[in-house]
Write a protein that holds these residues in place. Sequence first.
Motif, PDB file in Angstrom:
ATOM      1  N   VAL D 193       0.822  -1.203   0.000  1.00 39.47           N
ATOM      2  CA  VAL D 193       0.000   0.000   0.000  1.00 39.47           C
ATOM      3  C   VAL D 193       0.859   1.258   0.000  1.00 39.47           C
ATOM      4  O   VAL D 193       2.051   1.204   0.276  1.00 39.47           O
ATOM      5  CB  VAL D 193      -0.950   0.027   1.224  1.00 39.47           C
ATOM      6  N   ASP D 194       0.262   2.390  -0.287  1.00 38.36           N
ATOM      7  CA  ASP D 194       1.006   3.647  -0.281  1.00 38.36           C
ATOM      8  C   ASP D 194       0.428   4.631   0.736  1.00 38.36           C
ATOM      9  O   ASP D 194       0.496   5.826   0.562  1.00 38.36           O
ATOM     10  CB  ASP D 194       1.039   4.271  -1.676  1.00 38.36           C
ATOM     11  N   CYS D 195      -0.111   4.089   1.828  1.00 37.69           N
ATOM     12  CA  CYS D 195      -0.574   4.938   2.924  1.00 37.69           C
ATOM     13  C   CYS D 195       0.135   4.485   4.200  1.00 37.69           C
ATOM     14  O   CYS D 195       0.748   3.431   4.229  1.00 37.69           O
ATOM     15  CB  CYS D 195      -2.096   4.838   3.077  1.00 37.69           C
ATOM     16  N   PRO D 196       0.069   5.283   5.265  1.00 40.16           N
ATOM     17  CA  PRO D 196       0.715   4.866   6.511  1.00 40.16           C
ATOM     18  C   PRO D 196       0.159   3.541   7.036  1.00 40.16           C
ATOM     19  O   PRO D 196      -1.048   3.294   6.961  1.00 40.16           O
ATOM     20  CB  PRO D 196       0.400   6.013   7.476  1.00 40.16           C
ATOM     21  N   VAL D 197       1.059   2.708   7.541  1.00 40.00           N
ATOM     22  CA  VAL D 197       0.685   1.429   8.137  1.00 40.00           C
ATOM     23  C   VAL D 197       1.087   1.453   9.604  1.00 40.00           C
ATOM     24  O   VAL D 197       2.248   1.708   9.930  1.00 40.00           O
ATOM     25  CB  VAL D 197       1.382   0.254   7.432  1.00 40.00           C
ATOM     26  N   ILE D 198       0.122   1.218  10.495  1.00 40.74           N
ATOM     27  CA  ILE D 198       0.406   1.152  11.926  1.00 40.74           C
ATOM     28  C   ILE D 198       0.418  -0.314  12.331  1.00 40.74           C
ATOM     29  O   ILE D 198      -0.595  -1.002  12.215  1.00 40.74           O
ATOM     30  CB  ILE D 198      -0.653   1.914  12.740  1.00 40.74           C
ATOM     31  N   ALA D 199       1.579  -0.784  12.767  1.00 43.55           N
ATOM     32  CA  ALA D 199       1.719  -2.192  13.115  1.00 43.55           C
ATOM     33  C   ALA D 199       1.451  -2.397  14.599  1.00 43.55           C
ATOM     34  O   ALA D 199       1.980  -1.662  15.430  1.00 43.55           O
ATOM     35  CB  ALA D 199       3.123  -2.665  12.767  1.00 43.55           C
ATOM     36  N   VAL D 200       0.617  -3.383  14.924  1.00 46.36           N
ATOM     37  CA  VAL D 200       0.322  -3.720  16.310  1.00 46.36           C
ATOM     38  C   VAL D 200       0.756  -5.151  16.570  1.00 46.36           C
ATOM     39  O   VAL D 200       0.090  -6.098  16.152  1.00 46.36           O
ATOM     40  CB  VAL D 200      -1.176  -3.599  16.630  1.00 46.36           C
ATOM     41  N   PRO D 201       1.857  -5.361  17.262  1.00 43.51           N
ATOM     42  CA  PRO D 201       2.222  -6.735  17.634  1.00 43.51           C
ATOM     43  C   PRO D 201       1.260  -7.244  18.701  1.00 43.51           C
ATOM     44  O   PRO D 201       0.840  -6.487  19.573  1.00 43.51           O
ATOM     45  CB  PRO D 201       3.637  -6.593  18.182  1.00 43.51           C
TER      46      PRO D 201
END
Lengths: 252, 252, 252, 252, 252, 252, 252, 252
Positions: D193-201
């Motif tokens: 994707v080309d939008c911000p990705v917020i990763a949640v472990p």
Amino acid sequence: MDNRHNILRLLRQVAEGSLPPEEALLQLKTAPFEDLGYAKVDLHRSVRQGAAEVIYGAGKTPEQIAGIAAAMGERGCQNVLITRMGPEAAELVAKTIPLDYHPIPRAAIAYPGERKALGRIVVATGGTSDMPVAEEAALTAEVLGNSVTRLYDVGVSGLHRLLANLNPLMSARCVVAVAGMEGALASVVGGLVDCPVIAVPTSVGYGASFGGLSALLAMLNSCASGCSVVNIDNGFGAGYLASMINQMEGIS
Amino acid sequence: MDNRHNILRLLRQVAEGSLPPEEALLQLKTAPFEDLGYAKVDLHRSVRQGAAEVIYGAGKTPEQIAGIAAAMGERGCQNVLITRMGPEAAELVAKTIPLDYHPIPRAAIAYPGERKALGRIVVATGGTSDMPVAEEAALTAEVLGNSVTRLYDVGVSGLHRLLANLNPLMSARCVVAVAGMEGALASVVGGLVDCPVIAVPTSVGYGASFGGLSALLAMLNSCASGCSVVNIDNGFGAGYLASMINQMEGIS
Amino acid sequence: MDNRHNILRLLRQVAEGSLPPEEALLQLKTAPFEDLGYAKVDLHRSVRQGAAEVIYGAGKTPEQIAGIAAAMGERGCQNVLITRMGPEAAELVAKTIPLDYHPIPRAAIAYPGERKALGRIVVATGGTSDMPVAEEAALTAEVLGNSVTRLYDVGVSGLHRLLANLNPLMSARCVVAVAGMEGALASVVGGLVDCPVIAVPTSVGYGASFGGLSALLAMLNSCASGCSVVNIDNGFGAGYLASMINQMEGIS
Amino acid sequence: MDNRHNILRLLRQVAEGSLPPEEALLQLKTAPFEDLGYAKVDLHRSVRQGAAEVIYGAGKTPEQIAGIAAAMGERGCQNVLITRMGPEAAELVAKTIPLDYHPIPRAAIAYPGERKALGRIVVATGGTSDMPVAEEAALTAEVLGNSVTRLYDVGVSGLHRLLANLNPLMSARCVVAVAGMEGALASVVGGLVDCPVIAVPTSVGYGASFGGLSALLAMLNSCASGCSVVNIDNGFGAGYLASMINQMEGIS
Amino acid sequence: MDNRHNILRLLRQVAEGSLPPEEALLQLKTAPFEDLGYAKVDLHRSVRQGAAEVIYGAGKTPEQIAGIAAAMGERGCQNVLITRMGPEAAELVAKTIPLDYHPIPRAAIAYPGERKALGRIVVATGGTSDMPVAEEAALTAEVLGNSVTRLYDVGVSGLHRLLANLNPLMSARCVVAVAGMEGALASVVGGLVDCPVIAVPTSVGYGASFGGLSALLAMLNSCASGCSVVNIDNGFGAGYLASMINQMEGIS
Amino acid sequence: MDNRHNILRLLRQVAEGSLPPEEALLQLKTAPFEDLGYAKVDLHRSVRQGAAEVIYGAGKTPEQIAGIAAAMGERGCQNVLITRMGPEAAELVAKTIPLDYHPIPRAAIAYPGERKALGRIVVATGGTSDMPVAEEAALTAEVLGNSVTRLYDVGVSGLHRLLANLNPLMSARCVVAVAGMEGALASVVGGLVDCPVIAVPTSVGYGASFGGLSALLAMLNSCASGCSVVNIDNGFGAGYLASMINQMEGIS
Amino acid sequence: MDNRHNILRLLRQVAEGSLPPEEALLQLKTAPFEDLGYAKVDLHRSVRQGAAEVIYGAGKTPEQIAGIAAAMGERGCQNVLITRMGPEAAELVAKTIPLDYHPIPRAAIAYPGERKALGRIVVATGGTSDMPVAEEAALTAEVLGNSVTRLYDVGVSGLHRLLANLNPLMSARCVVAVAGMEGALASVVGGLVDCPVIAVPTSVGYGASFGGLSALLAMLNSCASGCSVVNIDNGFGAGYLASMINQMEGIS
Amino acid sequence: MDNRHNILRLLRQVAEGSLPPEEALLQLKTAPFEDLGYAKVDLHRSVRQGAAEVIYGAGKTPEQIAGIAAAMGERGCQNVLITRMGPEAAELVAKTIPLDYHPIPRAAIAYPGERKALGRIVVATGGTSDMPVAEEAALTAEVLGNSVTRLYDVGVSGLHRLLANLNPLMSARCVVAVAGMEGALASVVGGLVDCPVIAVPTSVGYGASFGGLSALLAMLNSCASGCSVVNIDNGFGAGYLASMINQMEGIS
């Protein structure tokens, strides 16, 4: 803008009409430090925290160090402590400002002047190799006007060496216990004395000392009351805190 | 045999013939504590370290706790602090000895008596969940005769709550900063006040707080001078040390 | 083959008979990058992700770097960012392609051209030593067409330095908070501003900072809302994400 | 006192004589929150940070939760989010205030009211077990007025499941990628994707997942640009940040 | 004495009287290796484990390496693999024995001879920097008689690069997936192919990659079936195991 | 003052009037060591612990080492072991005192003299690279008067090499098992012999050996009885303890 | 969309006009699994990876497990393995579908049918306590059609127990070595056999076994060739991989 | 087949024709233990290692424990030690075999008989909470025929309690030092005595004791000579090793 008296004073001047509000906001923002670009020198800190600024030398170029020190010297600061500075950097800095360099703790005093020697701080180490950290603590305390007694190489594996030095320990107002490896010195000293003990774990050791982690954990788990811990190898922090404690005024 | 004056006194008595050497050795070995089998109660500690014995309740049965407290009460000790004791254990202990129980810090005062309220200690917390640890610190300091101001839920994510409480902070002789999660409270407080700050990391948090490790490391790395750290959740240790510092006499 | 529109377009061409299926498969497999043997250069990435390719210099020889950059320059790419490249490598690369080198962040811009300066990103640091990482973030954001304000050495141990710079913080669309040691800057900034805060832990520090682990954990545990974290010392990642956020279009 | 406009306004009032300076200081200190004793409720936060207060339920009693929520409800707050609250606590709270409870994310909405559904946020998970965390993120974003699409069980070990859902991913303004175990979902999504990705472990997993540490480290090391990470299991933080990003206004 | 057939044969010889028992014991103890003092060279290992001896060069002097290789060459060994040997050491060794040196994996083949190229092993890497480890794996597999296809720089952040290379992956009998940073390559490849995948974490990365720990944990937690993991940077181990698997005989 | 007999003797002398009490206290404090400023040399340790002083060379200058050794030599000490000393330092020290240097364990014997060779200690290693640590153990044991058999490169991956050396193992009074990587040697040896096994993890290895941590943990978890562990790379400690055990007297 | 043949086939159908492109895209997206809402069941996986779907029971409700299994049973799947399911859940599931439950590995076979018993896999354990993990591995391998020999309690501290079982080890095509504590079994077995060894660390142990970390590290550092490692307690993964290896076809 | 004498004897019998070689191989494989299915009981271990079998109770059912003990009792074994067994399990086992249960160390003696009390072992603890581990060590040593002196609650924070017990320490042949938290007891004891010291870290403590890790690291780093360490809480291992050392025969 952390100083309540300053806020109040400013507000009063505004109320009296002697200070326009925009100007007050500006003062709030620019007063307490000088901006050198690479650093914001905190010139009022001695007022606010009762001690001169200290320059943490690691990660700064000799030029930056000399620049910050000079900015302070020009305002009349004396006994400016510079920590974590190698001998080459010291040599360079010494060309532009008066400097008293101590190679073992790799620290220097810029604009050296007269100092007091108040109270009684003991700096003790477990072994010979802990000396650089201990000397950083001792020098810091001395620069801040304290009397310091050094008890080096009194580690617990030769308990009699410690017990033979009970006299200065028993009369100390604050003890800095510097040790690497298993860090037991803090526990043992903490069990002997009745004054605050500041434990400094050092990165001295090998194998499972893991760069001071072993001593750090041991000191945090010390079962002796009155102990607290600073960062690994943080001789400066211990000396600074010891000075604060040693110079406590009596309860009025 | 850690007390120089005692050694000297004993040796003198032996020299004067008033004490046979075998007896002196015996005294060296048996005097300072009473052996209950499961514990060696340190009755002279108040003399040696300037504070009454404290009973660490974790891992002890209510019977053992009551036994140790009774041994001290019989010698006239007052305000004996018992930490880490659940409400059920407290109920049992309270059947045999006078006990004042505090459920939030899970601590009690056996043989409660009059107390002083000297100086000015501030106990601050980052959040509501840090209260049990903070109360252990505050209660410890109060039992030891100090005046304590509580500033709870003043964590740095709402900085104005901290700044609105500058008054008690600025006039404190010692601050205990209790915080979990990222532990930034210690750094911020340390940068504001000019007295010793004792940082207590708490196990409050989740995920990468790793049971207090995150707050512990942050506090050890605090760039503010005058800070030191005790073990995770060690409210007692912080309160005890804060009392020592608060009650420092002035340099004579 | 990650682009839905491309799949659909390809399938349509096949359906229209303008593209044989074997050829379509071939396109699926070879189109989006050029294979240099040691690297697969992603020439269509600017289309796909809205930004030019970036060359991660660490672990690549100057020849490999120059080769990749040249492959991109030949296709008309401008402002190709090269990160983690030492001055010696930069000197070699500059012999074959136009290069604008920045020694503090150890980064360069190949084929430098005109750039925009959109929106308002603030890059703040706790101390002077965090500058290399902060400059990597700032330069990345600038190369990607953003306006960047630098606030360096505003760490929380001297809170007034931060509070004196509220103006740019309050008007930022995104803040990059760069700090080592205890990493409290992210929490404090996160509690002040109402825009996204990207926290970058740095490996600055010693002892229990454990190469940035302490700051990383503190930032992950930040109790301020709106914060997220990138890898230790990952100035580039923070600058890239800040650019994405700063250049968000409004909801249509 | 973190709000520049407020300082300026206050100073102006003082300058105009409409506010005595002592009163101004008092306002500085008491205005922005209500002190319930066990908590300082931040009633102006919605003004300052553009969102209603959120109540972190863990470590609070049902009475405390209800008390804080009621204080906010009385001021007219709506859609107050309460996280980390078990079903029993919810049942108790629901007796005194209107409450909409969601058992999977263990979260509730007090004083539920109308909500907007702006923009396009995607919440994706690697597996079924990551749902509680993902639902906390999704619910948070929905409470804050965002439109949310859920893509659950699209982990990378069955890549076709992810690729079959490219449409919502490609049109998202922000993606929240929730995954335990090896956490690869964030990297793969970040590369698509080309939008911000917020990763949640998440702490889902066993053995060497070490309570989410494995996923956390993997996500921090993601080689995809535009990714950032929040704390393990911190669905709320991810949803809050996703809302901030999704609702960014265009650059004027 | 680990070989059942050898024990049986020896016992038979003793039973037949052709071998006195003391002699048998001696053979049990001395036969299978030659003792060079600093090393016990395992000359029968090719018989016992189906592969020639490999010399682990790290921590050995060039003289020791040459000595061990010569002892093997004298017995007629060919294609003796030497790993972890720097170019200077290789130059010295090459003066006394025939040597084919490969600088990227820092490995060499002593007494090079003809080799087979059986089956189909794929060695894939996430990035260019993983090449040294991948080449160690590939060279090991080639020395042991396998056909190897290299797929370098196909990391998951550019998923299309991997998907464009499905052909060799789909026809492989065993895949070695080499990746640092977040190590997601193993999971993604493991979800695509139906043959064993050997994951090799590399120490490539920075910050929270912690010298390969991040990739290691991610690979161990891979939710794809058929994956297993070898030590960080252990290209040799992966190549050796891949050879074992690739050369499995069919079930008779 | 740790020696009961000395206390008693001193007290007796005081009781007899042959020693004034102040003098006794002085003796208690000064007798057992000589203070060189940088070190407190423990000259009575051989009496107290049955072994000559050992000089830990790491972190000491050649001048300090020579000074300490000379102080001991002047009192007639022989076979003074100096550990962790590089060849350059040894060369310098050898100019002022008689010195026998061993380059592999980087250790030396100052004032070398006659030695006994009592009992039977076996020092075994897993691989060639463990030799420096093993030699430190072996040399220490030899200096302390023990007979040492070396079994090097008998690691468990070639079990027959170990089994072929059962004779010395079976007749040993104590075994020192030195191994890095997975440290299995200690478990296997511990399961074979019926004497104490001292396990020494070494920092030999790479990747997930984490500087010896892997071997350390494995050895601590050894399921074989009779095993104990010393610090990583602590050959000296193992040799010293092996000597203690080997020279145990029989129960009278 | 991971299957090259499927892409090609689809493209061909589109080219022939038998499939409109929009429809093809739809197939790409929906074909390979059934979406149950809480899970996406991968019904084609047996085609793609040569094995039936496995249901990982942990974190799923009995209803979810039964639902997924039923979806598979309705398509004719047999021998569906369900792992990590407690006896109570199994009892519930067994009410709706045919189920064969194994309490030691806490696993079940839904829709049990005929199975093959191909090749020779050995599952060995270090101790009795490792049995649950070993049985998970053995059952998995048996469900997948392999012949399994169990060698339990053959840990290295009693080496003769292992050596007495050389026969099955020597004739195995693949060995699964299951061990906790110091994990030496993998190294020793790896040095004896000439087939792939899959090491499974278990969380069995106490103290410094740290939940299996010790065994995991030891196994990763194994100096025996041919070893690889799966996650702690991952019996299923080991059994699955062992089946893949055991059922390898010979090189054509 | 680890016993040289047995190999030799067997080979001799084969040579004399009194044993066919196949039979010898069989004996090699089956003799030394009895296979109960769930465990291989090592009945000859007392011959081979000089001590009766010990049953590690953790992870075994009461039935398994009773079964193993009965197998040993039938062969005439006495004083069979069973460790890590709860009181309920003990009650069940006691129904079928004679059993002497000790609740504090959670251990039992099956088939109790007469025991010797040889030599002098001291078991010391830092605090009251370390008693369970210490009692496991003491009981183990007593079962193995040693005389044990217990010195509990002599931790270093009250050094005088330790110094008052120098007599038994000074006359011990081996000391077991059991301590949690900072583990300093081992260092201090190791510096006082001249016999081997076995350090046992315990999981007693909280916060940064990390389940015994802190004490473990401290003990490994002990600067006192003659110390070695066993696993956390491994009282049995320490008692077993102490017995081995205490019962060493003098050098003949």
